[in-house]
Structure formats: C-alpha cells, structure tokens
Design a protein around this motif. Structure first.
Motif, PDB file in Angstrom:
ATOM      1  N   VAL A 198       0.840  -1.198   0.000  1.00 53.91           N
ATOM      2  CA  VAL A 198       0.000   0.000   0.000  1.00 53.91           C
ATOM      3  C   VAL A 198       0.875   1.248   0.000  1.00 53.91           C
ATOM      4  CG1 VAL A 198      -1.681   1.332   1.325  1.00 53.91           C
ATOM      5  CG2 VAL A 198      -1.916  -1.150   1.167  1.00 53.91           C
ATOM      6  N   VAL A 199       1.935   1.236   0.794  1.00 55.64           N
ATOM      7  CA  VAL A 199       2.858   2.369   0.840  1.00 55.64           C
ATOM      8  C   VAL A 199       3.478   2.600  -0.530  1.00 55.64           C
ATOM      9  CG1 VAL A 199       5.020   3.224   1.815  1.00 55.64           C
ATOM     10  CG2 VAL A 199       3.345   2.103   3.288  1.00 55.64           C
ATOM     11  N   ASP A 200       3.929   1.525  -1.172  1.00 56.15           N
ATOM     12  CA  ASP A 200       4.527   1.652  -2.509  1.00 56.15           C
ATOM     13  C   ASP A 200       3.530   2.215  -3.515  1.00 56.15           C
ATOM     14  OD1 ASP A 200       7.053   0.832  -1.897  1.00 56.15           O
ATOM     15  OD2 ASP A 200       6.735  -1.270  -2.448  1.00 56.15           O
ATOM     16  N   LYS A 201       2.301   1.787  -3.388  1.00 56.76           N
ATOM     17  CA  LYS A 201       1.273   2.262  -4.328  1.00 56.76           C
ATOM     18  C   LYS A 201       1.031   3.756  -4.165  1.00 56.76           C
ATOM     19  CE  LYS A 201      -3.368   1.121  -5.990  1.00 56.76           C
ATOM     20  NZ  LYS A 201      -4.506   0.174  -5.874  1.00 56.76           N
ATOM     21  N   ILE A 202       1.058   4.234  -2.923  1.00 58.08           N
ATOM     22  CA  ILE A 202       0.806   5.647  -2.657  1.00 58.08           C
ATOM     23  C   ILE A 202       2.018   6.509  -3.013  1.00 58.08           C
ATOM     24  CG2 ILE A 202       0.260   7.352  -0.880  1.00 58.08           C
ATOM     25  CD1 ILE A 202      -2.063   5.533  -1.651  1.00 58.08           C
ATOM     26  N   LEU A 203       3.204   6.096  -2.571  1.00 55.16           N
ATOM     27  CA  LEU A 203       4.399   6.929  -2.737  1.00 55.16           C
ATOM     28  C   LEU A 203       5.024   6.814  -4.120  1.00 55.16           C
ATOM     29  CD1 LEU A 203       6.173   6.436   0.722  1.00 55.16           C
ATOM     30  CD2 LEU A 203       4.613   8.259  -0.013  1.00 55.16           C
TER      31      LEU A 203
END
Length: 285
Positions: A269-274
């Motif tokens: 999820v972090v990778d998708k956002i950042l």
C-alpha cells in the motif's frame, strides 16, 4: 486470535470526560414532562460524548493482489461459501448501527473481544482501501511511512433491545477511544454497576443507551448509563433474562472482527501511494 484488552490498543493519554449537565427531568414540571417513551428516556441520565467520529462508507471489497481467472460454477461457489468466516451481508447485519434515536443495549461480555487500529486510506481511488494495522508494538508501514494513523477500535458483543419485535437481539458494537474510556469509567463506578460488581460491565443492574448527534466531522457519540430499574418504565423494554442470555450467547462473535493484514500487504500500500507501484501493473510487463 482476536485481542480483547482495551489498554493494548488505546495507549494514548486518557481524555478528560465531559461533565454531565443538569438533569432535564428536574427542569420540567410534572405536567410538562414528555409522555412518550422517547421523551421520557431523554431525561435523567449522565451523558458522555465521544468525538471520535466513525468511518463512513468504508469499502470491504476483497480485490486480488494478482489478476486471476474467474471461479465459475456452483461448485466454486459452494467452496467459497463453505470456507468459514462472515460474509459481508451477515457481518453488516450483525453490526450495531448508531443513529440519532437512542438505543438500549447491554454488554454480553465484560471486555471487548477484539481491539485494533483500522486504516481507511483515502488516497487509494480503486480497489481495497481499508486495512487492519499491525499490533501496537509492531512498526506499522502505514503509520511510519505515510504518517497515516488508524482509528482505534474496540469491538463488543452486546444485546440490543429490538423495539419492533420487542425482544433482545445480538449485535457487535464498534467503539472508539472516548466511548471505550467511558465504559472503563462506568465499570469503576459502584453507583452504576453496584458495589459487588465494580469492574464488571455485565453487572445485572447496568444497561446502556447509545446515540449520536451532529453530522460529518462534527458527529458526537453519546454513551449513557441506564439502571435496570428504569428499563421497563423508561424504555418499555424487558430486562435481559437468563433465557435471553443463553440464547444470545450461542451467537457471540469471538474471531478477529477485521481481517489481519500482513506486513507485505501494508508495504505494498505504501509503494502504491508513494511510488505508484501496483503489483497488477507489474504483471502486465
């Protein structure tokens, strides 16, 4: 395994409770007192506010992390339907809906059966957007990398007085920090639970009335103690009987109320956002 200790998840400083205002019952003359049940029950109780507004319209879609073929046929459906757990409709039916109209409830267990942090990631515009955080003592990627702090929730099994069917039914009540702290305070008050039941929210003399006021970010949740002696005259309800307890105990929920997420899921999820990284996109290469 679901965790039921409020203090494990609600670790911030205790917020001061608002002091209840003067009783509206004492401010009314007998001839002016409301005659309806709703009018009567609005009087004479200690009111506690919760400004921890709940999430609205959270998505519970279980989109796959990798694209897979459709599982067609009744055989596939039977396999999924028999795999255990609660389907969306059943779980949504079990959830206690808090409205502006006060509802009478009684806790079935002295502590929450599950406590957790719940993240609703509004930056995600499609697919799964709600996630259960890792245990409080673990580093949470959503908290550490996105500065996204989840809503702290305690889940209780409760009995709800159904005014239409005039009987007690089982529900799961999701409460935020302030309401949970209020419950802890009520449990320690011998005037509310009785001297022999201090610390026990299932005290025979303790019932609760819950409702909300306001809208959106200004929503406030109210938890009011109700004594057993007031259940019939103020609510036109029956006290919870041993037969009711036995019947409702068969449907108590004791599994994790929200599915546990893995660290890998939250890091994705972090990778998708950042970084705009989506595993589905990687599969297209």
């Amino acid at each position: 395994m679901a965790r039921g200790n409020i203090d494990d998840i609600f670790d911030e400083e205790k917020s001061p409770s608002r002091q209840p205002g003067p009783s509206r019952r004492s401010a009314l003359d007998e001839d002016d007192a409301p005659k309806t049940r709703r009018g009567r029950r609005a009087q004479g109780r200690d009111v506690f506010d919760e400004d921890d507004a709940p999430r609205k319209g959270r998505e519970r879609t279980n989109s796959a992390r990798k694209q897979q073929g459709a599982a067609s046929g009744w055989g596939a459906f039977d396999e999924v339907a028999g795999s255990g757990g609660q389907d969306f409709e059943a779980k949504n039916e079990m959830r206690l809906e808090i409205t502006k109209d006060p509802k009478l409830i009684k806790l079935m267990q002295p502590e929450p059966f599950d406590s957790y942090e719940y993240h609703y990631v509004k930056e995600i515009t499609s697919g799964k957007r709600s996630f259960r955080g890792l245990a409080p003592k673990d580093d949470c990627p959503l908290c550490d990398d996105l500065d996204h702090y989840g809503r702290k929730v305690a889940a209780f099994n409760v009995a709800l007085w159904d005014e239409d069917d005039e009987k007690w039914v089982h529900k799961v009540w999701e409460v935020g920090v302030r309401a949970a702290r209020t419950l802890q305070t009520i449990a320690k008050d011998p005037k509310k639970v009785g001297k022999e039941h201090v610390g026990d929210l299932t005290s025979p003399q303790l019932y609760l009335a819950v409702h909300k006021t306001g809208k959106g970010t200004k929503t406030e949740y109210h938890v009011e103690s109700v004594k057993s002696r007031d259940v019939e005259p103020d609510w036109d309800a029956d006290e919870l009987s041993d037969e009711d307890v036995n019947r409702l105990s068969e449907s108590l929920y004791n599994d994790a109320w929200e599915r546990h997420c893995t660290r890998a899921e939250l890091e994705a999820v972090v990778d998708k956002i950042l970084n705009g990284v989506d595993e589905d996109d990687e599969d297209d290469d």
